[in-house]
Enzyme design. Structure first.
Site, PDB file in Angstrom:
ATOM      1  N   ARG A  16      32.072  14.645  33.611  1.00 60.23           N
ATOM      2  CA  ARG A  16      32.500  14.481  34.999  1.00 60.23           C
ATOM      3  C   ARG A  16      33.511  15.530  35.456  1.00 60.23           C
ATOM      4  O   ARG A  16      33.381  16.088  36.547  1.00 60.23           O
ATOM      5  CB  ARG A  16      33.129  13.095  35.228  1.00 60.23           C
ATOM      6  CG  ARG A  16      32.148  12.009  35.496  1.00 60.23           C
ATOM      7  CD  ARG A  16      32.675  10.695  34.967  1.00 60.23           C
ATOM      8  NE  ARG A  16      32.687  10.781  33.519  1.00 60.23           N
ATOM      9  CZ  ARG A  16      31.681  10.390  32.739  1.00 60.23           C
ATOM     10  NH1 ARG A  16      30.647   9.800  33.265  1.00 60.23           N
ATOM     11  NH2 ARG A  16      31.716  10.548  31.438  1.00 60.23           N
ATOM     12  N   THR A  17      34.516  15.759  34.656  1.00 59.58           N
ATOM     13  CA  THR A  17      35.586  16.626  35.152  1.00 59.58           C
ATOM     14  C   THR A  17      35.049  18.028  35.397  1.00 59.58           C
ATOM     15  O   THR A  17      35.238  18.597  36.478  1.00 59.58           O
ATOM     16  CB  THR A  17      36.773  16.639  34.166  1.00 59.58           C
ATOM     17  OG1 THR A  17      37.165  15.290  33.933  1.00 59.58           O
ATOM     18  CG2 THR A  17      37.947  17.411  34.735  1.00 59.58           C
TER      19      THR A  17
ATOM     20  N   LYS B 239      37.204  33.367  17.839  1.00 61.94           N
ATOM     21  CA  LYS B 239      37.604  34.556  17.067  1.00 61.94           C
ATOM     22  C   LYS B 239      39.105  34.593  16.827  1.00 61.94           C
ATOM     23  O   LYS B 239      39.623  35.552  16.262  1.00 61.94           O
ATOM     24  CB  LYS B 239      37.205  35.831  17.823  1.00 61.94           C
ATOM     25  CG  LYS B 239      35.726  35.957  18.112  1.00 61.94           C
ATOM     26  CD  LYS B 239      35.488  37.239  18.914  1.00 61.94           C
ATOM     27  CE  LYS B 239      34.030  37.394  19.305  1.00 61.94           C
ATOM     28  NZ  LYS B 239      33.853  38.520  20.252  1.00 61.94           N
TER      29      LYS B 239
ATOM     30  N   ARG C  82      40.664  22.558  30.341  1.00 62.73           N
ATOM     31  CA  ARG C  82      40.846  21.384  29.465  1.00 62.73           C
ATOM     32  C   ARG C  82      41.027  21.879  28.042  1.00 62.73           C
ATOM     33  O   ARG C  82      40.296  22.774  27.594  1.00 62.73           O
ATOM     34  CB  ARG C  82      39.625  20.470  29.541  1.00 62.73           C
ATOM     35  CG  ARG C  82      39.637  19.399  28.469  1.00 62.73           C
ATOM     36  CD  ARG C  82      38.566  18.367  28.672  1.00 62.73           C
ATOM     37  NE  ARG C  82      38.862  17.523  29.818  1.00 62.73           N
ATOM     38  CZ  ARG C  82      38.162  16.443  30.137  1.00 62.73           C
ATOM     39  NH1 ARG C  82      37.131  16.086  29.415  1.00 62.73           N
ATOM     40  NH2 ARG C  82      38.493  15.718  31.199  1.00 62.73           N
TER      41      ARG C  82
ATOM     42  N   HIS D 286      46.309  14.039  32.771  1.00 55.86           N
ATOM     43  CA  HIS D 286      45.015  14.363  33.392  1.00 55.86           C
ATOM     44  C   HIS D 286      45.147  14.168  34.911  1.00 55.86           C
ATOM     45  O   HIS D 286      44.610  13.222  35.480  1.00 55.86           O
ATOM     46  CB  HIS D 286      43.935  13.445  32.808  1.00 55.86           C
ATOM     47  CG  HIS D 286      42.526  13.864  33.086  1.00 55.86           C
ATOM     48  ND1 HIS D 286      42.174  14.783  34.054  1.00 55.86           N
ATOM     49  CD2 HIS D 286      41.363  13.456  32.517  1.00 55.86           C
ATOM     50  CE1 HIS D 286      40.851  14.909  34.055  1.00 55.86           C
ATOM     51  NE2 HIS D 286      40.337  14.127  33.137  1.00 55.86           N
TER      52      HIS D 286
HETATM   53  C1  NCD Z   1      38.775  10.939  30.548  1.00 56.84           C
HETATM   54  C2  NCD Z   1      39.436  12.079  29.775  1.00 56.84           C
HETATM   55  O1  NCD Z   1      38.807  13.093  29.515  1.00 56.84           O
HETATM   56  O2  NCD Z   1      40.603  11.902  29.491  1.00 56.84           O
HETATM   57  N1  NCD Z   1      37.539  11.302  31.061  1.00 56.84           N
HETATM   58  C3  NCD Z   1      37.483  11.914  32.289  1.00 56.84           C
HETATM   59  O3  NCD Z   1      37.954  12.998  32.468  1.00 56.84           O
HETATM   60  N2  NCD Z   1      36.940  11.233  33.297  1.00 56.84           N
HETATM   61  C4  NCD Z   1      38.761   9.652  29.830  1.00 56.84           C
HETATM   62  C5  NCD Z   1      38.163   9.588  28.447  1.00 56.84           C
HETATM   63  O4  NCD Z   1      37.690  10.577  27.906  1.00 56.84           O
HETATM   64  O5  NCD Z   1      38.164   8.490  27.906  1.00 56.84           O
END
Ligand code: NCD
Length: 305
Positions: A51-52, A80, A101, A129
């Protein structure tokens, strides 16, 4: 130049502005279709995501911009041995904004020092997040019409769940909010959130283990996945993973206007039988995330619409 590393970098006025922008995007998508023409977003994902990453990419495309990036560390020069600082310094030469991320807490903050373009934290280890919180806030606002006087149940892995940490901080700024923190002993929220956020502001909270007991009080129930990848040993994960499973039966004592949220992915913690309940908001939350990321990109790129 602004980044978004921690949700608290945005004032409540700015959050309101982003929500209003997202609502306008929902009403008038055509107005925004060319807003980021010629701009590039880079998505640097050193950890799995559905999703993100895809909502950031969809957001940029819907603003008329373009997207570059990678979706696993192994396909980048990190494999690397390149440092985060060097990787983002490079990407900053190609892109106008970076969403990143990383499994290490603080990596996106380190990235801000060399990127030269706005950096957005798309999840850093078990820490924060902020853009998931933007999705959560728009969902709460659309369901409840306010952020004030809500009793919010956060349930599951409150220790490693980064979405919980950011949401708790964000909601702690609204009047009359109270928290019910529902978790096994081992997965309680990090103590700094109690000592630095809840206690100083005098925000009412309780830490409990029973979801059933908490249910009748809640206006919002935020379920979370037990974060397997952050555990030091598999036996602990297996012991704790199914502590909470939300079923239609457990919702019998819930308020009629409860909003059930989950950042997703879900594993077992919400039975699919709950999906048809009108109180289930987690797929609406997915869509809200895209609109809030559109609003955020416009803000950080200082685009006038
Ligand atoms: C979450 C995350 O990556 O922290 N997912 C997300 O971005 N919607 C929650 C999770 O991974 O449980």
């Amino acid at each position: 130049m602004r980044n978004l590393i921690d949700i608290m970098e945005l004032s409540t006025d700015e959050l309101k502005e982003l929500i209003e922008r997202a609502l306008d995007i929902i009403e008038n998508p055509a107005k925004y279709a060319e807003s980021c023409r010629g701009k590039k977003l880079a998505t640097l994902f050193f950890e799995p995501s559905t999703r993100t990453r895809l909502s950031f990419e969809a957001a940029m495309y819907e603003l008329g911009g373009n997207v570059i990036g990678f979706s696993e560390a192994n396909s980048s020069s990190a494999a690397k041995g390149e440092s985060v600082a060097d990787t983002v310094r490079t990407v900053g030469c190609y892109a106008d904004i970076i969403a990143m991320r990383h499994p290490k807490e603080g990596a996106p903050l380190v990235a801000t020092r060399t990127a030269g373009v706005p950096v957005v934290n798309a999840g850093d280890g078990g820490h924060n997040h902020p853009t998931q919180t933007l999705a959560d806030l728009l969902t709460i606002y659309r369901e409840k019409g306010t952020f004030e006087n809500l009793t919010i149940g956060l349930c599951g892995d409150l220790k490693f769940g980064r979405t919980v940490h950011s949401l708790l901080c964000a909601m702690s700024r609204y009047a009359g909010v109270r928290f019910v923190l529902i978790s096994p002993e081992e997965l309680r929220v990090p103590r700094y959130l109690i000592s630095d956020v809840l206690e100083p502001k005098g925000i009412p909270y309780e830490e409990v283990t029973s979801l059933e007991d908490a249910m009748p009080k809640l206006d919002v129930l935020y379920m979370t996945r037990v974060q397997r990848e952050r555990f030091f040993n598999e036996a602990d994960y297996i012991r704790l993973k199914d502590t909470y499973i939300l079923t239609p039966d457990k919702l019998r004592t819930a308020k009629q206007d409860l909003a059930i949220l989950h950042p997703l992915p879900r594993v077992n913690e919400i039975s699919v039988a709950v999906d048809d309940d009108p109180r289930a908001c987690y797929f609406k939350q997915v869509l809200n995330g895209k609109y809030m990321r559109m609003a955020l990109i416009l803000k950080l790129l200082e685009v006038e619409v």
